[in-house]
Design an enzyme around this catalytic site. Sequence first.
Site, PDB file in Angstrom:
ATOM      1  N   ASP A  24       0.814  -1.219   0.000  1.00  0.00           N
ATOM      2  CA  ASP A  24       0.000   0.000   0.000  1.00  0.00           C
ATOM      3  C   ASP A  24       0.848   1.270   0.000  1.00  0.00           C
ATOM      4  O   ASP A  24       0.663   2.163   0.837  1.00  0.00           O
ATOM      5  CB  ASP A  24      -0.944   0.013   1.215  1.00  0.00           C
ATOM      6  CG  ASP A  24      -1.705  -1.273   1.391  1.00  0.00           C
ATOM      7  OD1 ASP A  24      -2.056  -1.881   0.363  1.00  0.00           O
ATOM      8  OD2 ASP A  24      -1.946  -1.687   2.543  1.00  0.00           O
ATOM      9  N   GLU A  69     -11.129   0.959  -3.646  1.00  0.00           N
ATOM     10  CA  GLU A  69     -10.602   1.421  -2.367  1.00  0.00           C
ATOM     11  C   GLU A  69      -9.358   2.260  -2.618  1.00  0.00           C
ATOM     12  O   GLU A  69      -8.979   2.513  -3.746  1.00  0.00           O
ATOM     13  CB  GLU A  69     -10.271   0.212  -1.475  1.00  0.00           C
ATOM     14  CG  GLU A  69      -9.300  -0.747  -2.118  1.00  0.00           C
ATOM     15  CD  GLU A  69      -9.108  -2.034  -1.343  1.00  0.00           C
ATOM     16  OE1 GLU A  69      -9.280  -2.023  -0.111  1.00  0.00           O
ATOM     17  OE2 GLU A  69      -8.778  -3.054  -1.965  1.00  0.00           O
TER      18      GLU A  69
END
Length: 534
Positions: A13, A191
């Site tokens: 991420d 997301e």
Amino acid sequence: MIRNPILPGFNPDPSFCRVGEDYYIATSTFEWYPGVQIHHSRDLVTWTLVARPLNRAGLLDMRGNPDSCGVWAPSLSHADGRFWLVYTDVKRLDGAFKDAHNYITTCETIDGRWSDPWYVNSSGFDPSLFHDTDGRKWFVNMQWNHRGNGTGGNPAHASFDGILLQEWSPNRGLSGEITNIWPGTDRGLTEAPHLFRRDGWYYLTTAEGGTGYDHAVSMARARDIRGAYETHPNLHLMTASNDPDHPIQRTGHGQYVETPDGQVYHTFLMGRPIPGADGTGRFCPLGRETGIERCVWGEDGWLYLEGGGLLPREEVPGLAEAQPASPAASEHVFDGDSLPMEFQWLRTPEHERIFRLGDGALTLIGRESIGSWFEQALVARRQEHHVYEAETEVAFGPETYQQGAGLTTYYNRHKFHALVVTDEPGEGRALRVLSCPGDWPDAALTQFPDLARLAPGPVRLRVEIDRAVQRFSWAQGDGDWQRIGPDLDASVISDEGGRGEHGSFTGAFVGMLAYDTSGRAREARFTRFAYRPR
């Protein structure tokens, strides 16, 4: 050339931030403490771990968080002369609900003491903070719909309910209208939103397709920050889902940055799968790593990969002539008063209850069992190579089989192998191999019958990993190394092990552990630890 991954091992991420000629990447740490890893570079080739900002209870306390919860998808930015860090502390993974609490902290320097956090909301996970040119700040987040069919290890599109936008300020918090600005593409599971502004457009990048092999970076844009947003003509900026043989897989979730002279780069998370023990299947023991790609702006005002197509490259042109460092051994003797930077522990901000440094050793204080979600004495580092060996030396005098200390390869409570010094009834002090080989949901413990009876004194322990095969060995004094236990399946210690894809989100660690389920807090002294790529 930049060689991917730029951050090997569990570093998912990646939020990408430039301040002048300095580049920073913040990555998720999930249940590992302290929270958030921040690496620094000036050439995009060589990266150094410089901070883990969530390092006290006021910022993060994960005791009781299930496996693969904790800190998801931080977002790092710089504005108003300071760094801003947005992070989520996820308290629940399984079931229809997600308890995902979002916070913001700030600091003038990357490695300073970060402020007590502002609580923002709990609408979803992976939020970011966008600083607009007019000084306003916007909080961008996905919305989790617990009414959708998105439970446990098999999330479905309906639970990912679009990207929300709302204004935020340090003084007022969230204010004004909440706008659902983009539903995502048909790939779903939308997301990790990041906004940036260029040439009168607001660009939105997101992650889609889940964290497995359908992962992608998707893109949309609008003239007004609230939309309407139009989708990229290719839908996605990058994905490896159409080429299962490409060495870089699971491509998605990253962020855009321009260099001072206008070059364009985009980070992404990635996996490097290898075959399982029987030569079939694929697993990623190193978890989700961080890669980077160079991009170009098309005449149509959309961003594209420099090399064309949707597949990120293994080598990418960098900013200057710089060579990536060759794999190097890491060896520590614990003669200082602080833990070497590469090590972390699990969940608790009160590390003094599970370990201390001094008197020439790292002393682990036996607390709860391997895999406890509260107080587990495990100090470990990331696996960064497919082939390596790790070695430690421990002095430990157990008085009961409820006490153990040793060396472990660890993913979570139901995915680990361990070689422990313990007390075996009728045998005395001995070595035993314990394993939890991906059993789900029972987390059944395998205790192999092989025992090694020990003479008094410290014990040397070693583990060797050769892709999908793992072996333990031991020695005492000047004695030779001796094998113990069978060949073990190292593919268990991976994202795909146990419950499989989308079931867990971290990566393999190797380190030192102690437990004492009798409650007597028996201590184990570790004097050194070595990690050697082979």
